[in-house]
Design a protein around this motif. Structure first.
Motif, short mmCIF file in Angstrom:
data_model
loop_
_atom_site.label_atom_id
_atom_site.label_comp_id
_atom_site.label_asym_id
_atom_site.label_seq_id
_atom_site.Cartn_x
_atom_site.Cartn_y
_atom_site.Cartn_z
N THR A 9 0.82 -1.22 0.00
CA THR A 9 0.00 0.00 0.00
C THR A 9 0.86 1.27 0.00
OG1 THR A 9 -0.05 0.00 2.40
CG2 THR A 9 -1.89 -1.11 1.28
N GLY A 10 2.18 1.12 0.10
CA GLY A 10 3.07 2.29 0.24
C GLY A 10 3.36 2.97 -1.10
N PHE A 11 4.21 3.95 -1.05
CA PHE A 11 4.58 4.76 -2.22
C PHE A 11 5.15 3.86 -3.34
CE2 PHE A 11 8.34 7.59 -3.64
CZ PHE A 11 7.66 8.05 -4.77
N ALA A 66 7.68 -3.44 3.54
CA ALA A 66 6.98 -2.77 4.66
C ALA A 66 7.98 -2.16 5.65
CB ALA A 66 6.08 -3.76 5.38
N GLY A 67 7.56 -1.11 6.28
CA GLY A 67 8.37 -0.52 7.35
C GLY A 67 7.82 0.83 7.76
N GLU A 68 7.91 1.10 9.06
CA GLU A 68 7.55 2.41 9.59
C GLU A 68 8.35 3.48 8.83
OE1 GLU A 68 5.52 3.28 12.14
OE2 GLU A 68 6.24 5.32 12.51
N PRO A 69 7.69 4.55 8.34
CA PRO A 69 8.45 5.59 7.61
C PRO A 69 9.63 6.10 8.44
CG PRO A 69 6.09 5.97 7.44
CD PRO A 69 6.27 4.82 8.41
N GLY A 164 17.83 4.36 -3.06
CA GLY A 164 18.17 5.77 -2.91
C GLY A 164 16.92 6.61 -2.64
N VAL A 165 17.04 7.91 -2.85
CA VAL A 165 15.91 8.82 -2.65
C VAL A 165 14.98 8.63 -3.85
CG1 VAL A 165 15.21 11.22 -2.41
CG2 VAL A 165 17.42 10.46 -1.47
N VAL A 166 13.83 7.99 -3.62
CA VAL A 166 12.92 7.69 -4.73
C VAL A 166 12.11 8.94 -5.03
CG1 VAL A 166 11.08 6.18 -5.56
CG2 VAL A 166 12.79 5.30 -3.94
N ILE A 167 12.14 9.37 -6.30
CA ILE A 167 11.38 10.59 -6.62
C ILE A 167 10.17 10.26 -7.49
CG2 ILE A 167 13.25 12.23 -6.21
CD1 ILE A 167 13.62 12.43 -9.23
#
Ligand code: NDP
Length: 300
Positions: A9-11, A66-69, A164-167
């Motif tokens: 369900t995440g980004f 999954a993981g807490e942000p 990395g930083v996912v944009i």
């Protein structure tokens, strides 16, 4: 393929579901299956807990996102525990289910992050770099990877995603930055020379599917574009794309005061190269940041 996906369900997960749901049979682990159905549609199965499963015999692959942000709340001891437990305990439970399976899934793809590399200044790092670091992000990722890799044996290959930083527009760091940049209030952080190893959300999803489909892939992979930039270059490219000035600068002390230890995610960085993906034949669609921003911001 029948795939068990955590974090669907995440980004990143929800974008991955869009790509997989019509060609594969998906089971999504979600703490809130009703929300999962609402977000992802009903042509998949959502389960609330791994306790519903005795083993993983019916699955061909498991993808674990999954993981807490990591950057939503200050890193109090309690929040650090939540960040760790949501990754380590769940991954350990998956590994136990692999061990209980007579016919375990052939593929286990599990999350990690470039925080694994700690703060590396301007030095290039790739998957072969040897890292000694006592920062919190390194400790989270190192243990998370070690747990996942326990599932590796002659039946199962494990790939860990040093992301990395996912944009993208739907979530992650860019979605948080955009409001200020749209108002012309965005700009670099600290001296702006810290490295940002970014990846376009489409390449992120394509790289996961590449690892899923290439049976020879195993071990740690950097999921970052081949062209990391400095924080200043990132801010300038974003401002240029939005046709806004890039004049403000957030001093490091302001972020340290506001965010505590978590500020290191922005004030520090690492120049990470996707050596293994490149060597093993993955083609990035978005190698240059300008091209990535153009696609993301024009698509709106
Ligand atoms: P999100 O935060 O968007 O989604 C993660 C999912 O994990 C949520 O949808 C949620 O599913 C589940 N989750 C959240 N908190 C908890 C918790 N406390 N316990 C158990 N499950 C929880 O993450 P992304 O899609 O952005 O990232 C996926 C993975 O990749 C994460 O592990 C992240 O650390 C890693 N990563 C992401 C980066 C990025 O730029 N986005 C960069 C580096 C690494 P539900 O509510 O359905 O249970």
């Amino acid at each position: 393929m029948k795939i068990l996906l955590t974090g669907g369900t995440g980004f990143i997960g929800s974008r991955l579901v869009k790509h997989l749901q019509f060609s594969h049979e998906l089971t999504i682990l979600s703490r809130n299956p009703i929300k999962a159905y609402q977000k992802l549609g009903h042509n998949l199965l959502a389960i609330p807990s791994l306790k519903e499963l005795n083993n993983l015999n019916e699955y061909d692959a498991v993808i674990n996102l999954a993981g807490e942000p990591i950057a939503n709340k200050r890193w109090s001891e309690q929040q650090k525990k939540r960040i760790c437990d949501s990754r380590w305990v769940l991954t350990e439970q998956l590994v136990e289910l692999f061990a209980k399976s007579d016919q375990p899934p052939q593929t286990f793809i599990s999350g990690s992050a470039i925080g694994y590399y700690g703060e590396q200044g301007q030095q290039d790092v790739d998957e072969a770099s040897i890292i000694e670091d006592d920062s919190f992000p390194h400790q989270v990722c190192k243990t998370w990877e070690q747990i996942a890799l326990k599932a590796a044996n002659e039946n199962t290959r494990v790939c860990v995603l040093r992301t990395g930083v996912v944009i993208g527009i739907e979530g992650g760091a860019l979605a948080k930055m955009l409001p200020a940049f749209r108002l012309g209030l965005g700009g670099p952080v600290a001296n702006g020379q810290q490295q940002m190893s970014w990846i376009h959300i489409s390449d992120m999803v394509d790289a996961i599917i590449f690892l899923l489909n290439h049976q020879q892939c195993h071990g740690a992979y950097n999921l970052t574009s081949p062209n990391p930039v400095t924080n200043q270059q990132f801010s300038q490219a974003l401002s240029k794309q939005l046709n806004r000035p890039c004049v403000f600068r957030a001093p490091a002390w302001v972020l340290n005061t506001a965010m505590g230890e978590m500020a290191s995610l922005i004030t520090g960085g690492q120049k990470v190269l996707p050596k293994r993906l490149s060597n093993e034949g993955f083609n990035f669609r978005y190698k240059e940041l300008d091209h990535a921003f153009k696609e993301i911001l024009l698509r709106r």
